[in-house]
Design an enzyme around this catalytic site. Structure first.
Site, PDB file in Angstrom:
ATOM      1  N   PHE A 110       0.823  -1.220   0.000  1.00  0.00           N
ATOM      2  CA  PHE A 110       0.000   0.000   0.000  1.00  0.00           C
ATOM      3  C   PHE A 110       0.854   1.266   0.000  1.00  0.00           C
ATOM      4  O   PHE A 110       0.363   2.339  -0.340  1.00  0.00           O
ATOM      5  CB  PHE A 110      -0.975  -0.008   1.179  1.00  0.00           C
ATOM      6  CG  PHE A 110      -0.485   0.666   2.426  1.00  0.00           C
ATOM      7  CD1 PHE A 110       0.282  -0.015   3.349  1.00  0.00           C
ATOM      8  CD2 PHE A 110      -0.794   2.000   2.676  1.00  0.00           C
ATOM      9  CE1 PHE A 110       0.732   0.619   4.497  1.00  0.00           C
ATOM     10  CE2 PHE A 110      -0.349   2.639   3.826  1.00  0.00           C
ATOM     11  CZ  PHE A 110       0.420   1.945   4.737  1.00  0.00           C
ATOM     12  N   LYS A 111       2.128   1.155   0.354  1.00  0.00           N
ATOM     13  CA  LYS A 111       3.005   2.327   0.367  1.00  0.00           C
ATOM     14  C   LYS A 111       3.053   3.006  -1.009  1.00  0.00           C
ATOM     15  O   LYS A 111       3.297   4.207  -1.111  1.00  0.00           O
ATOM     16  CB  LYS A 111       4.430   1.946   0.782  1.00  0.00           C
ATOM     17  CG  LYS A 111       4.547   1.181   2.085  1.00  0.00           C
ATOM     18  CD  LYS A 111       4.120   1.993   3.286  1.00  0.00           C
ATOM     19  CE  LYS A 111       4.594   1.424   4.615  1.00  0.00           C
ATOM     20  NZ  LYS A 111       4.007   0.148   4.995  1.00  0.00           N
ATOM     21  N   ASP A 112       2.828   2.226  -2.065  1.00  0.00           N
ATOM     22  CA  ASP A 112       2.859   2.791  -3.418  1.00  0.00           C
ATOM     23  C   ASP A 112       1.798   3.879  -3.623  1.00  0.00           C
ATOM     24  O   ASP A 112       2.002   4.776  -4.428  1.00  0.00           O
ATOM     25  CB  ASP A 112       2.616   1.690  -4.460  1.00  0.00           C
ATOM     26  CG  ASP A 112       3.806   0.744  -4.607  1.00  0.00           C
ATOM     27  OD1 ASP A 112       4.956   1.209  -4.481  1.00  0.00           O
ATOM     28  OD2 ASP A 112       3.578  -0.456  -4.857  1.00  0.00           O
TER      29      ASP A 112
END
Ligand SMILES: *Cc1c(COP(=O)(O)O)cnc(C)c1O
Length: 495
Positions: A110-112
Site C-alpha cells: 500500500f506504500k505505493d
C-alpha cells in the site's frame, strides 16, 4: 492552508514547506491547521470520478499552492503505474464485508499509493519555491516503504535517496526488492537492529546540527519519505473516501451510513489517514487498529499507557514489527486539543524512558472511534487459511492480522456496520508464509513458494516478484546506527 508543528504550534509553514522539510526542526510533525470539510454530496460526486480525480480532489483541499489541474496531472501519472483500471479496488467477500486492495502499485504494497505521488510533489514544491538545492531523502523502512520509495525517487532529477532497513527484520522478498534497485541516485543499507533502531537513527539525523550544516554546504536539503512527511500521509486519505464512494455507487450503503475501517497498523500512518478522513466529514463508525504481537498500540488504547520497553518480536507481518509508532504523535495532538507543550513533554518522556501515560478517560472521550486489538502468529496463519477456505480469497499476513482482529471485535461487539478491511500487500511478497497457511507444507525456497501459491490459487504472479530471482544485487552494506550519519555525510560530499 497552513501547517503547524505538534511540538510548536506557533510555527506556521505552507504545504510546500511542510513537504520539503519532512519534519519540523524541533522534532515535531507537521499537521494541517484545520480539517477542510467534504460534504456527503461531494462524496457522492466522487463516485463518478476516476481514482486519480478523487485523489486530486482530496489533495486540493490541503495544498492551495497547487491548482486542481496540477494535482490531477500528478495523480494521473502516479496511478497510471498501477496494474488495475482502478488503482484501489474494493472487493466484496461477504455481506457487509469488503476488502480494499491497496497493493496494485509498482512494488505491491500500500506504500505505493503515496510513494508514487510524493516524489512528484517534492519536485513540484521545489519548483514552486525556486529551490536550487538538491533534496536528500532519508528513509527508515520496516520492509515496504523502502522499495516503494526507491521506485518513486529512482532517477528523479534533483533528488538522492538513501534507504535503511533492519538487516534481520524484513522478509526475503522485501530485502531482494530493495537491494536490486537500479538508478544512479539510490543507496540502500541494512542496519544492525530492528526497525525502531533504524527509525530512531534516521530521525536523529534530521535534527543533527552538524549534518544540517554539512548538507547546506554541499547544496542539499533533507526530506523524509516516511509517513512522518505530510506529503506521504495526504495521498492516503483519499482511499477512505474512495472506498465509501464505491460502496455508495454499488448501492451497498446509503449516503450517511457509517462504515467501519479495519487497518493493519505499524507506524500508525495508514489508520491516521482514516481518522483525518473522518475529521473531514467521512461517516465512520469505528477505526479498528489491528496489531500483531508487537501490541503496544492495543495496550495504549486500552490503558492509556504507551510502553515501548518490552520485548521486540519478529513476526510473519514484519511491516508491523514496530514499537514506536511515529504517527501516534499526530493523534495525541488532536486528543489533547492541540496542546504542543503537552506533546513535547510526552515525546521527551518517550525518548528518555521509552514510555508515557495519558488519562484513559481522555482516550475514551476523545478517541472513542478507535477500537484496538491484536492477533498472534497462530491466529494470523489460521485466518489466512480460513479466508482462503471460506471465500477462495488469498490475503497476505498483514491483511490477515486485520481480518483476525476484526473477527474478534465482531464476535465481542455484534457491531453489524458495513466493514472495509484494508489489504496492504500482495500475498506474493510473503509467499512462503502464505503458502504454508493455505497450502500443504512449508517450502524453503521463496521462489518455489511463489510458483506453488500460483498453482494452488490461480492468482497472477506480479512480474516484479517473478523477475527478482535473476536480478543483480547492488547493495550489500550493513551498518551500525551511528554509521548512518557517516554514510549520509559521505554521500553529500562525494557529489
Ligand atoms: C507499512 C505497512 C503496514 C503498516 O502501516 P502503517 O502506516 O505503518 O501503520 C501494514 N501492512 C503493510 C504490508 C505495510 O507495508
Amino acid at each position: 492552508m497552513k501547517y503547524i508543528s505538534t511540538r510548536n504550534a506557533s510555527l506556521s509553514v505552507s504545504g510546500s514547506e511542510a513537504i520539503l522539510m519532512g519534519i519540523s526542526p524541533e522534532g515535531g510533525l507537521f499537521v494541517p491547521e484545520s480539517f477542510p470539510q467534504i460534504s456527503l454530496e461531494e462524496i457522492g460526486k466522487m463516485s463518478e470520478m476516476t481514482y486519480a480525480e478523487r485523489s486530486a480532489f482530496v489533495m486540493s483541499r490541503y495544498l492551495d499552492e497547487f491548482s486542481f489541474e496540477e494535482l490531477l496531472e500528478i495523480a494521473n501519472r502516479a496511478y497510471s503505474r498501477f496494474d488495475e483500471e482502478d488503482a484501489c479496488p474494493l472487493t466484496k467477500i461477504e455481506d457487509a464485508l469488503y476488502i480494499l486492495e491497496l497493493w496494485h502499485g509498482p512494488t505491491y504494497a500500500f506504500k505505493d499509493v503515496a510513494l508514487t505521488v510524493l516524489p512528484q510533489l517534492i519536485s513540484a514544491c521545489r519548483a514552486k519555491r525556486g529551490e536550487k538545492d538538491k533534496t536528500l531523502v532519508l528513509v527508515a523502512t520496516s520492509g515496504d516503504t523502502g522499495k516503494a520509495a526507491l521506485e518513486g525517487f529512482k532517477d528523479v532529477d534533483g533528488t538522492e535517496i538513501m534507504v535503511f532497513y533492519p538487516d534481520e527484520g524484513v522478509a526475503h522478498m522485501q530485502k531482494l526488492q530493495m537491494i536490486t534497485t537500479g538508478g544512479s541516485n539510490t543507496y540502500v543499507a541494512g542496519i544492525k537492529g530492528n526497525f525502531d533502531d533504524a527509525q530512531t537513527a534516521v530521525k536523529k539525523i534530521f535534527t543533527d546540527p552538524e549534518v544540517r550544516e554539512e548538507l547546506k554546504a554541499g547544496g542539499y536539503v533533507m526530506s523524509s519519505a516516511n509517513s512522518i512527511n505530510w506529503g506521504r500521509l495526504l495521498p492516503q486519505i483519499t482511499y477512505y473516501f474512495s472506498a465509501y464512494a464505491d460502496l455508495l455507487s454499488s448501492e451497498e450503503i446509503a449516503a450517511g451510513d457509517k462504515v467501519n475501517f479495519v487497518v493493519p497498523t505499524g507506524n500508525f500512518g495508514d489508520i491516521l489517514a482514516g481518522y483525518y478522513a473522518m475529521r473531514m466529514g467521512l461517516p465512520v463508525e469505528k477505526l479498528v487498529c489491528a496489531s500483531n504481537i508487537n501490541n503496544v498500540l492495543t495496550d495504549f488504547f486500552q490503558t492509556g499507557e504507551y510502553d515501548a520497553t518490552r520485548e521486540f518480536h519478529k513476526t510473519i507481518s514484519p511491516s508491523m514489527d514496530i514499537l514506536i509508532s511515529s504517527n501516534l504523535e499526530r493523534l495525541l495532538f488532536e486528543m489533547t486539543d492541540r496542546d504542543d507543550k503537552e506533546l513535547s513533554s510526552l515525546m521527551s518522556a518517550l525518548k528518555e524512558t521509552g514510555k508515557y501515560r495519558v488519562d484513559p478517560l481522555l482516550i475514551k472521550r476523545k478517541l472513542g472511534v478507535f477500537v484496538a486489538g491484536y492477533a498472534d502468529e497462530n491466529e494470523t496463519m489460521e485466518t489466512m487459511y480460513n479466508t482462503f477456505d471460506e471465500y477462495g480469497y488469498v490475503v497476505d499476513p498483514h491483511t490477515s492480522v486485520a481480518l483476525a482482529v476484526y473477527n474478534d471485535y465482531y464476535l465481542a461487539s455484534g457491531d453489524a456496520a458495513p466493514t472495509v478491511v484494508l489489504s496492504t500487500a500482495s500475498p506474493y511478497k510473503f509467499a512462503q508464509d502464505v503458502y504454508e497457511a493455505v497450502g500443504e507444507s512449508r517450502v524453503d525456497d521463496p521462489f518455489k513458494a511463489v510458483k506453488k501459491l500460483h498453482f494452488l490459487t490461480g492468482m497472477e504472479v506480479p512480474d516484479g516478484i517473478a523477475n527478482l530471482e535473476s536480478m543483480e544485487v547492488r547493495f550489500t552494506d550493513v551498518l551500525s546506527g551511528d554509521q548512518i550519519k557517516q554514510k549520509v555525510l559521505e554521500k553529500v560530499k562525494k557529489q
